[in-house]
Design an enzyme around this catalytic site. Structure first.
Site, PDB file in Angstrom:
ATOM      1  N   PHE A 143       4.209  -8.099   9.788  1.00 55.41           N
ATOM      2  CA  PHE A 143       3.416  -7.269   8.872  1.00 55.41           C
ATOM      3  C   PHE A 143       3.285  -8.033   7.549  1.00 55.41           C
ATOM      4  CE2 PHE A 143       2.957  -3.875   5.663  1.00 55.41           C
ATOM      5  CZ  PHE A 143       1.708  -3.450   6.067  1.00 55.41           C
ATOM      6  N   ASP A 144       2.317  -7.652   6.704  1.00 54.10           N
ATOM      7  CA  ASP A 144       2.038  -8.478   5.514  1.00 54.10           C
ATOM      8  C   ASP A 144       3.233  -8.607   4.566  1.00 54.10           C
ATOM      9  OD1 ASP A 144       1.778  -5.877   4.616  1.00 54.10           O
ATOM     10  OD2 ASP A 144      -0.043  -6.214   3.477  1.00 54.10           O
ATOM     11  N   HIS A 185      -4.418  -8.337  -1.541  1.00 51.51           N
ATOM     12  CA  HIS A 185      -5.283  -7.158  -1.360  1.00 51.51           C
ATOM     13  C   HIS A 185      -4.914  -5.985  -2.267  1.00 51.51           C
ATOM     14  CE1 HIS A 185      -1.904  -6.927   1.387  1.00 51.51           C
ATOM     15  NE2 HIS A 185      -2.019  -5.622   1.355  1.00 51.51           N
ATOM     16  N   ALA A 219       9.585   0.467  12.019  1.00 53.55           N
ATOM     17  CA  ALA A 219       8.970   1.525  11.201  1.00 53.55           C
ATOM     18  C   ALA A 219       8.373   2.641  12.058  1.00 53.55           C
ATOM     19  CB  ALA A 219       7.890   0.906  10.309  1.00 53.55           C
ATOM     20  N   TYR A 271      27.884   8.867  -6.610  1.00 56.43           N
ATOM     21  CA  TYR A 271      27.540   7.445  -6.664  1.00 56.43           C
ATOM     22  C   TYR A 271      28.089   6.714  -5.436  1.00 56.43           C
ATOM     23  CZ  TYR A 271      26.596   2.844  -8.629  1.00 56.43           C
ATOM     24  OH  TYR A 271      26.100   1.579  -8.845  1.00 56.43           O
ATOM     25  N   LYS A 318       7.669   5.883   7.475  1.00 50.17           N
ATOM     26  CA  LYS A 318       6.781   6.154   8.609  1.00 50.17           C
ATOM     27  C   LYS A 318       7.470   7.159   9.544  1.00 50.17           C
ATOM     28  CE  LYS A 318       5.100   2.024   7.080  1.00 50.17           C
ATOM     29  NZ  LYS A 318       5.619   1.324   5.904  1.00 50.17           N
ATOM     30  N   ASP A 341      11.525  -4.612  13.759  1.00 51.37           N
ATOM     31  CA  ASP A 341      10.945  -3.996  12.568  1.00 51.37           C
ATOM     32  C   ASP A 341      10.431  -2.654  13.083  1.00 51.37           C
ATOM     33  OD1 ASP A 341       9.331  -3.128  10.550  1.00 51.37           O
ATOM     34  OD2 ASP A 341       8.131  -4.952  10.383  1.00 51.37           O
TER      35      ASP A 341
HETATM   36  N1  F0G Z   1       6.985  -3.285   8.453  1.00 51.99           N
HETATM   37  C1  F0G Z   1       5.899  -2.637   8.911  1.00 51.99           C
HETATM   38  C2  F0G Z   1       5.537  -2.734  10.364  1.00 51.99           C
HETATM   39  C3  F0G Z   1       5.115  -1.886   8.037  1.00 51.99           C
HETATM   40  O1  F0G Z   1       4.044  -1.257   8.487  1.00 51.99           O
HETATM   41  C4  F0G Z   1       5.492  -1.806   6.667  1.00 51.99           C
HETATM   42  C5  F0G Z   1       4.708  -1.053   5.716  1.00 51.99           C
HETATM   43  C6  F0G Z   1       6.638  -2.510   6.245  1.00 51.99           C
HETATM   44  C7  F0G Z   1       7.361  -3.230   7.180  1.00 51.99           C
HETATM   45  C8  F0G Z   1       7.094  -2.494   4.812  1.00 51.99           C
HETATM   46  O2  F0G Z   1       7.642  -1.278   4.496  1.00 51.99           O
HETATM   47  O3  F0G Z   1       6.152  -0.328   2.716  1.00 51.99           O
HETATM   48  O4  F0G Z   1       8.421   0.598   3.163  1.00 51.99           O
HETATM   49  O5  F0G Z   1       8.178  -1.599   2.082  1.00 51.99           O
HETATM   50  N2  F0G Z   1       3.569  -0.632   5.963  1.00 51.99           N
HETATM   51  C9  F0G Z   1       2.726   0.184   5.110  1.00 51.99           C
HETATM   52  C10 F0G Z   1       1.384   0.373   5.761  1.00 51.99           C
HETATM   53  C11 F0G Z   1       2.667  -0.209   3.695  1.00 51.99           C
HETATM   54  O6  F0G Z   1       0.489   0.940   5.089  1.00 51.99           O
HETATM   55  O7  F0G Z   1       1.194  -0.004   6.917  1.00 51.99           O
HETATM   56  P1  F0G Z   1       7.586  -0.618   3.022  1.00 51.99           P
END
Ligand code: F0G
Length: 460
Positions: A126-127, A450, A218, A74, A259, A216
């Site tokens: 990102f969304d 979406h 990823a 833990y 990613k 960010d």
């Molecule tokens: N930032 C970027 C640039 C992303 O592409 C994503 C997720 C996130 C943050 C959020 O991360 O999904 O681990 O919570 N992108 C996915 C996509 C969902 O399909 O592009 P997460």
């Protein structure tokens, strides 16, 4: 090695999964039942799944071996210390906070730094980032370079932030801006990279205005590889050094490790500011878990630590980016308009150009995504007005800047023949484009609509 030109998949396959074969009539029925939303299609009914490159990587034998070594204590698990060391080594940031995925880091960060009256600036949010900023009460502002809007023009660094506009905003808004974000690569504009020159200049501006810069990150490794390929002066620099330089300009970073850490689950928030990290850990404990696991099991931490090293293999990255280009070349030859040039993690089709007869309010990109599934069992994702469109208070419709269908390629999962099939299906679809009809939106939630929206074919 001899100078052979074919870039091969730099792995062999030890474990396989069957693909989901279905008939066209079965797929038509599934679309109708799922409200023309591809998130509602069971994965077993998908032949080639290009919905996302997130959490869909094939892990290596080393990562699976690491999973067995995972320490599930833990507190203070040895897997955490390996994870922390890998993130520190890559980012140069001391404070490493594990989270279960990217948006958990976003939620924590904007709970602390967002709020009413604040403005968060990014090359493009990102969304999920935008949603977390807005849920906190802050405003999300995108300062994407104008080149990004010219879909068919192959500018090498469409992911860049508009540094002149950034300086203007910081001058105007002062301390209402708690941080600036660079999304690398810039997912929403086509997986397009940010140049080192742009990162360096943004770093300078942020320093001058005393605003921290966050990555960010990823897809940091894909961004680093595209810098190596496209930016003068970097061809001979090891990709690991390019990645380190990218992080050297920032004071914080978060990663959806699903990613470029080549894992199925995981993420982190990394900071240089120890006081901010202390507050972040307090929020973490309430919602995610103790600071040495943060919503992940020990085996997940272990897999991330290994993946962060593997992803910087130059054999892997040259194959990865070449395989994306190959899909782009095939689609171009088949007469399918795409975002040029191809970027890091997928190919984005320009639905507005392919379906000029469908207006944005009838979601041309979503209509196209549904047709690709119906015709060939290929699942993609809409990045257009369903994802980014808005309704004004008076009910009028504000469309997204572009209507794109993203084909995100999972890492180390599909081979060249899968991609050849995708190209063939798209060629047929391009021939049938004039017959494709738009979709009416029937039902949608306020944030991230979406994922759960329901649609139906529009009347002819
Ligand atoms: N930032 C970027 C640039 C992303 O592409 C994503 C997720 C996130 C943050 C959020 O991360 O999904 O681990 O919570 N992108 C996915 C996509 C969902 O399909 O592009 P997460």
């Amino acid at each position: 090695m001899a100078a052979f030109k074919t870039i091969i998949e730099p792995f062999k396959i030890k474990s396989v999964e069957p693909l989901g074969f279905t008939t066209e009539s079965e797929r038509a029925r599934l679309l109708a039942e799922g409200g023309y939303n591809l998130f509602n299609i069971p994965a077993a009914k998908v032949l080639i799944d290009l919905l996302t490159d997130s959490g869909t990587s094939a892990m290596s034998a080393e990562q699976w071996a690491g999973m067995m070594r995972g320490d599930e204590s833990y507190a203070g698990a040895s897997s955490f210390y390996r994870f922390e060391a890998a993130v520190r080594e890559l980012t140069g940031l001391r404070e490493v906070i594990p989270v279960h995925q990217g948006r958990a880091a976003e939620r924590i960060l904007f709970e602390l730094l967002g709020g009413k009256g604040r403005v968060i600036i990014a090359n493009t949010h990102f969304d999920t980032t935008r949603a977390n900023v807005e849920v906190s009460g802050a405003q999300a502002r995108d300062l994407t370079v104008p080149e990004a809007a010219k879909i068919s023009v192959p500018y090498p660094f469409k992911g860049n932030i508009d540094t002149l506009a950034l300086e203007g905003c910081l001058r105007e808004l002062g301390d209402r801006v708690p941080l600036v974000i660079m999304t690398v690569t810039n997912n929403s504009v086509g997986g397009q990279p940010v140049s080192m020159a742009n990162l360096r200049e943004t770093g300078r501006i942020c320093r001058d205005y005393k605003v921290p810069l966050f990555l960010d990150c990823a897809r940091f490794a894909e961004n680093a590889w595209l810098i190596k390929q496209r930016e003068p002066g970097f061809a001979g620099v090891p990709v690991r050094d390019i990645a380190r330089e990218m992080f050297s300009y920032c004071q914080g970073a978060w990663m959806s490790s699903k990613k470029d850490a080549l894992v199925n689950m995981g993420g982190f928030l990394a900071l240089s500011d120890a006081a901010l990290a202390k507050k972040a850990r307090e929020v973490l404990i309430v919602g995610e878990g103790f600071p040495t696991y943060g919503g992940l099991s020990g085996r997940d931490l272990e897999a991330v630590a290994i993946g962060l090293g593997e992803v910087l293999s130059e054999e892997y990255l040259s194959y990865r980016i070449r395989s994306i280009e190959y899909l782009g070349e095939g689609l171009r030859k088949a007469g399918v308009p795409i975002v040029e040039p191809t970027g890091g993690h997928g190919v984005y089709v320009d639905a507005k150009a392919l379906l000029p007869h469908i207006p944005p309010r009838l979601y041309p990109a979503q209509a196209l995504a549904c047709e690709i599934y119906r015709l060939g069992g290929i699942r993609t994702v809409e990045i257009g007005s369903l994802m980014f469109g808005r309704k004004n208070k008076d009910g009028s419709f504000v469309p997204a800047k572009a209507e794109l269908v993203r084909m995100a390629i999972p890492r180390r999962v599909y081979t060249q023949s899968h991609i050849d099939y995708v190209i063939e299906v798209f060629g047929e679809l391009a021939r049938r484009a004039p017959d494709i009809r738009g979709l009416d939106l029937i039902e949608a939630s306020e944030h991230l609509a979406h994922f759960t929206a329901k649609l139906a074919p529009a009347a002819p």
